[in-house]
Design a protein around this motif. Structure first.
Motif, PDB file in Angstrom:
ATOM      1  N   ALA A  34       0.942  -1.124   0.034  1.00  0.00           N
ATOM      2  CA  ALA A  34       0.074  -0.026   0.199  1.00  0.00           C
ATOM      3  C   ALA A  34       0.874   1.345  -0.070  1.00  0.00           C
ATOM      4  O   ALA A  34       0.508   2.029  -0.642  1.00  0.00           O
ATOM      5  N   ARG A  35       1.889   1.543   0.857  1.00  0.00           N
ATOM      6  CA  ARG A  35       2.688   2.462   0.674  1.00  0.00           C
ATOM      7  C   ARG A  35       3.580   2.654  -0.403  1.00  0.00           C
ATOM      8  O   ARG A  35       3.696   3.668  -0.843  1.00  0.00           O
ATOM      9  N   SER A  36       3.978   1.597  -1.008  1.00  0.00           N
ATOM     10  CA  SER A  36       4.601   1.666  -2.401  1.00  0.00           C
ATOM     11  C   SER A  36       3.793   2.106  -3.659  1.00  0.00           C
ATOM     12  O   SER A  36       3.943   2.901  -4.298  1.00  0.00           O
ATOM     13  N   GLN A  40       4.022   5.524  -5.681  1.00  0.00           N
ATOM     14  CA  GLN A  40       3.784   5.600  -7.075  1.00  0.00           C
ATOM     15  C   GLN A  40       2.874   6.608  -7.488  1.00  0.00           C
ATOM     16  O   GLN A  40       2.921   7.336  -8.520  1.00  0.00           O
ATOM     17  N   GLU A  41       1.758   6.404  -7.015  1.00  0.00           N
ATOM     18  CA  GLU A  41       0.569   7.559  -7.431  1.00  0.00           C
ATOM     19  C   GLU A  41       0.866   8.951  -7.072  1.00  0.00           C
ATOM     20  O   GLU A  41       0.673   9.741  -7.953  1.00  0.00           O
ATOM     21  N   ARG A  42       1.790   9.213  -5.859  1.00  0.00           N
ATOM     22  CA  ARG A  42       2.161  10.562  -5.796  1.00  0.00           C
ATOM     23  C   ARG A  42       2.933  10.898  -6.926  1.00  0.00           C
ATOM     24  O   ARG A  42       2.990  11.892  -7.323  1.00  0.00           O
ATOM     25  N   LYS A  43       4.019  10.071  -7.273  1.00  0.00           N
ATOM     26  CA  LYS A  43       4.914  10.423  -8.277  1.00  0.00           C
ATOM     27  C   LYS A  43       4.195  10.836  -9.490  1.00  0.00           C
ATOM     28  O   LYS A  43       4.589  11.644 -10.384  1.00  0.00           O
ATOM     29  N   GLU A  44       3.255   9.617 -10.066  1.00  0.00           N
ATOM     30  CA  GLU A  44       2.366  10.145 -11.421  1.00  0.00           C
ATOM     31  C   GLU A  44       1.630  11.139 -11.287  1.00  0.00           C
ATOM     32  O   GLU A  44       1.538  11.949 -12.266  1.00  0.00           O
TER      33      GLU A  44
END
Length: 127
Positions: A34-36, A40-44
C-alpha cells in the motif's frame, strides 16, 4: 493419556502461533504494498501536474490581470511599472513587498508566488 492431550495441546498452540505469524507477515506485506502504491501514485500525480507538462497554449485568451501576472512571473516587468491595490481599503504584505491604501510601488526583482497569485486574481493591479 494426559501426555497425549498435552502433546496435542502444544501442537495446536504451535500451529496457532505459526498461523498468527503468517497473518502478521501478510499484514506487513500488504502495508508495504500500500505504501509503495501510494508513493507511485504521488509520483504519477506530480509528473502529470500542469506545472511539469509541456503544452501549447497558442489560442488561450488571458484577462488583463492574468496577462500582468504572466509578465511578472516571466520577469518581463521593468522597474518602472508600478502596482497598487485594486481596493484601497485592503492591504497586502509579504517579506519582500507591502502595499496599503493608495500606495503604488514597483514589484521586487523576484516576486513571490503569493504576490503573483494576487496579481492574477486582480487583488493587485497596475497603477
Amino acid at each position: 493419556m494426559a501426555k497425549k492431550n498435552e502433546a496435542r495441546s502444544q501442537e495446536v498452540e504451535a500451529k496457532e502461533q505459526e498461523a498468527k505469524a503468517q497473518e502478521e507477515a501478510l499484514t506487513q506485506e500488504k502495508q508495504s504494498e500500500a505504501r509503495s502504491k501510494a508513493a507511485q501514485e504521488r509520483k504519477e500525480a506530480q509528473e502529470g501536474s500542469f506545472f511539469t507538462q509541456d503544452v501549447e497554449n497558442e489560442n488561450v485568451k488571458l484577462s488583463e490581470s492574468e496577462k500582468a501576472a504572466l509578465e511578472v512571473a516571466q520577469g518581463e516587468v521593468g522597474g518602472e511599472v508600478k502596482y497598487k491595490l485594486k481596493d484601497p481599503e485592503t492591504s497586502y504584505s509579504d517579506p519582500d513587498f507591502t502595499l496599503a491604501g493608495d500606495q503604488e510601488k514597483p514589484l521586487p526583482e523576484d516576486p513571490s508566488t503569493e504576490l503573483i497569485a494576487r496579481i492574477r486574481s486582480g487583488f493587485i493591479v497596475k497603477a
